[in-house]
Motif scaffolding. Structure first.
Motif, PDB file in Angstrom:
ATOM      1  N   SER A   1      -6.651   3.418  -3.038  1.00 13.85           N
ATOM      2  CA  SER A   1      -7.552   4.008  -4.033  1.00 13.85           C
ATOM      3  C   SER A   1      -7.984   3.034  -5.130  1.00 13.85           C
ATOM      4  CB  SER A   1      -6.941   5.286  -4.632  1.00 13.85           C
ATOM      5  OG  SER A   1      -6.784   6.267  -3.615  1.00 13.85           O
ATOM      6  N   VAL A   2      -8.098   1.749  -4.756  1.00 13.33           N
ATOM      7  CA  VAL A   2      -8.673   0.786  -5.706  1.00 13.33           C
ATOM      8  C   VAL A   2     -10.168   1.070  -5.825  1.00 13.33           C
ATOM      9  CG1 VAL A   2      -9.154  -1.655  -6.147  1.00 13.33           C
ATOM     10  CG2 VAL A   2      -6.976  -0.980  -5.093  1.00 13.33           C
TER      11      VAL A   2
ATOM     12  N   ILE B   1      -3.247   5.864  -0.438  1.00 10.62           N
ATOM     13  CA  ILE B   1      -4.309   5.426   0.476  1.00 10.62           C
ATOM     14  C   ILE B   1      -5.298   6.559   0.741  1.00 10.62           C
ATOM     15  CG2 ILE B   1      -4.836   4.550   2.783  1.00 10.62           C
ATOM     16  CD1 ILE B   1      -2.067   3.258   2.834  1.00 10.62           C
ATOM     17  N   GLY B   2      -6.530   6.356   0.326  1.00  7.12           N
ATOM     18  CA  GLY B   2      -7.592   7.324   0.599  1.00  7.12           C
ATOM     19  C   GLY B   2      -7.433   8.641  -0.128  1.00  7.12           C
TER      20      GLY B   2
ATOM     21  N   GLU C   1       0.844  -1.187   0.000  1.00  3.79           N
ATOM     22  CA  GLU C   1       0.000   0.000   0.000  1.00  3.79           C
ATOM     23  C   GLU C   1       0.884   1.243   0.000  1.00  3.79           C
ATOM     24  OE1 GLU C   1      -4.195  -0.409   1.561  1.00  3.79           O
ATOM     25  OE2 GLU C   1      -2.960  -0.260   3.336  1.00  3.79           O
TER      26      GLU C   1
ATOM     27  N   LEU D   1      -6.568  -4.779  -1.145  1.00  5.62           N
ATOM     28  CA  LEU D   1      -7.005  -4.317   0.176  1.00  5.62           C
ATOM     29  C   LEU D   1      -7.791  -3.029  -0.088  1.00  5.62           C
ATOM     30  CD1 LEU D   1      -7.161  -4.124   3.205  1.00  5.62           C
ATOM     31  CD2 LEU D   1      -4.765  -3.482   3.284  1.00  5.62           C
TER      32      LEU D   1
HETATM   33  O1  LIG Z   1      -5.668   0.952   3.277  1.00 10.24           O
HETATM   34  C1  LIG Z   1      -6.722   1.391   2.956  1.00 10.24           C
HETATM   35  C2  LIG Z   1      -7.740   1.678   3.972  1.00 10.24           C
HETATM   36  O2  LIG Z   1      -7.191   1.656   5.243  1.00 10.24           O
HETATM   37  C3  LIG Z   1      -7.068   1.677   1.562  1.00 10.24           C
HETATM   38  O3  LIG Z   1      -8.018   2.668   1.539  1.00 10.24           O
HETATM   39  P1  LIG Z   1      -8.596   3.250   0.137  1.00 10.24           P
HETATM   40  O4  LIG Z   1      -8.983   2.045  -0.682  1.00 10.24           O
HETATM   41  O5  LIG Z   1      -9.765   4.075   0.554  1.00 10.24           O
HETATM   42  O6  LIG Z   1      -7.482   4.042  -0.476  1.00 10.24           O
END
Ligand SMILES: O=C(CO)COP(=O)(O)O
Length: 184
Positions: free
Chosen positions: A140-141, A99-100, A94, A159
Motif C-alpha cells: 500500500s505504498v 498488500i493491496g 511486505e 515494491l
Molecule cells: O506486493 C504488492 C503487489 O504484489 C504490493 O501491492 P500494493 O502496492 O498494491 O499493496
C-alpha cells in the motif's frame, strides 16, 4: 507484475527478463510455496543470472501474536541457506496485511523490521552484506505516504503494486528515494 504465474527461469531469461520476485505472499499463501522451496528457487534463479527480489513478511495474525520477527527471520534463513552471493539480491519486506489493502505499515513499523532484518544479516551472513543489501518496503505504498517511509534509515526503496499503475504517482514514489544510498 504476474505474481501468480508460472514461468521457468529459462523462459524469463529468453525474453530478456532481468529480475524475478520470489516469496511473494501470493505464492506463499495462495499457491502454498514453503520457505525451503522458495530458497531453492532463489538459488536457481541466481544461477541463471536472474536478479532476485526476495520477499518476506508476516500475516496479520502473526503480527498480532508478536511473531513478526520470528516469521521474517525464518523466511530470511531459508534465503540465506541458499544464497552465497547477495550482489544480485534485494530484500522486500511486505507485511501481508498491507498488500493491496490500503493499510500501509507506519514508517516506524516498517523501519523496525528493516533494521531487525539488517541486524539479522549482520549476525547470520556478514557485516558487508548487511550494510550493502537493499531492503525495500512493499504494501500500500502510494504518492502520499512514500516520502515519510523513504526518510527511514533502513528503507532503501519500494515494491509498488497498485500505485505503479498511476504514472504521476509512480514517479513521485520513485523520486522519493533518489537521495538514498541506492547503488544500482
Ligand atoms: O506486493 C504488492 C503487489 O504484489 C504490493 O501491492 P500494493 O502496492 O498494491 O499493496
Amino acid at each position: 507484475m504476474f505474481s501468480l504465474e508460472n514461468s521457468s527461469a529459462e523462459q524469463l531469461v529468453d525474453i530478456g527478463c532481468q529480475w524475478v520476485i520470489l516469496g511473494h505472499s501470493e505464492r506463499r499463501h495462495v499457491i502454498g510455496e514453503d520457505d525451503e522451496f522458495i530458497g531453492k528457487k532463489a538459488a536457481y534463479a541466481l544461477s541463471q543470472n536472474l536478479k532476485v527480489m526476495a520477499c518476506i513478511g508476516e500475516l496479520l495474525e502473526e503480527r498480532e501474536a508478536g511473531k513478526t520477527f520470528d516469521v521474517c527471520f525464518k523466511q530470511m534463513k531459508a534465503f540465506a541457506d541458499n544464497i552465497t552471493d547477495w550482489t544480485n539480491v534485494v530484500i522486500a519486506y511486505e507485511p501481508v496485511w498491507a498488500i493491496g489493502t490500503g493499510k500501509v505499515a507506519s514508517p516506524e513499523q516498517a523501519q523496525e523490521v528493516h533494521a531487525a532484518v539488517r541486524d539479522w544479516l549482520k549476525t547470520n551472513v556478514s557485516a558487508d552484506v548487511a550494510s550493502t543489501v537493499r531492503i525495500i518496503y512493499g504494501g500500500s505504498v502510494n504518492a502520499a505516504n512514500c516520502a515519510e517511509l523513504a526518510k527511514k534509515e533502513d528503507i532503501d526503496g519500494f515494491l509498488v503494486g497498485g500505485a505503479s499503475l498511476k504514472g504521476p504517482d509512480f514517479a513521485t514514489i520513485c523520486n522519493s528515494v533518489t537521495s538514498k544510498k541506492v547503488t544500482a
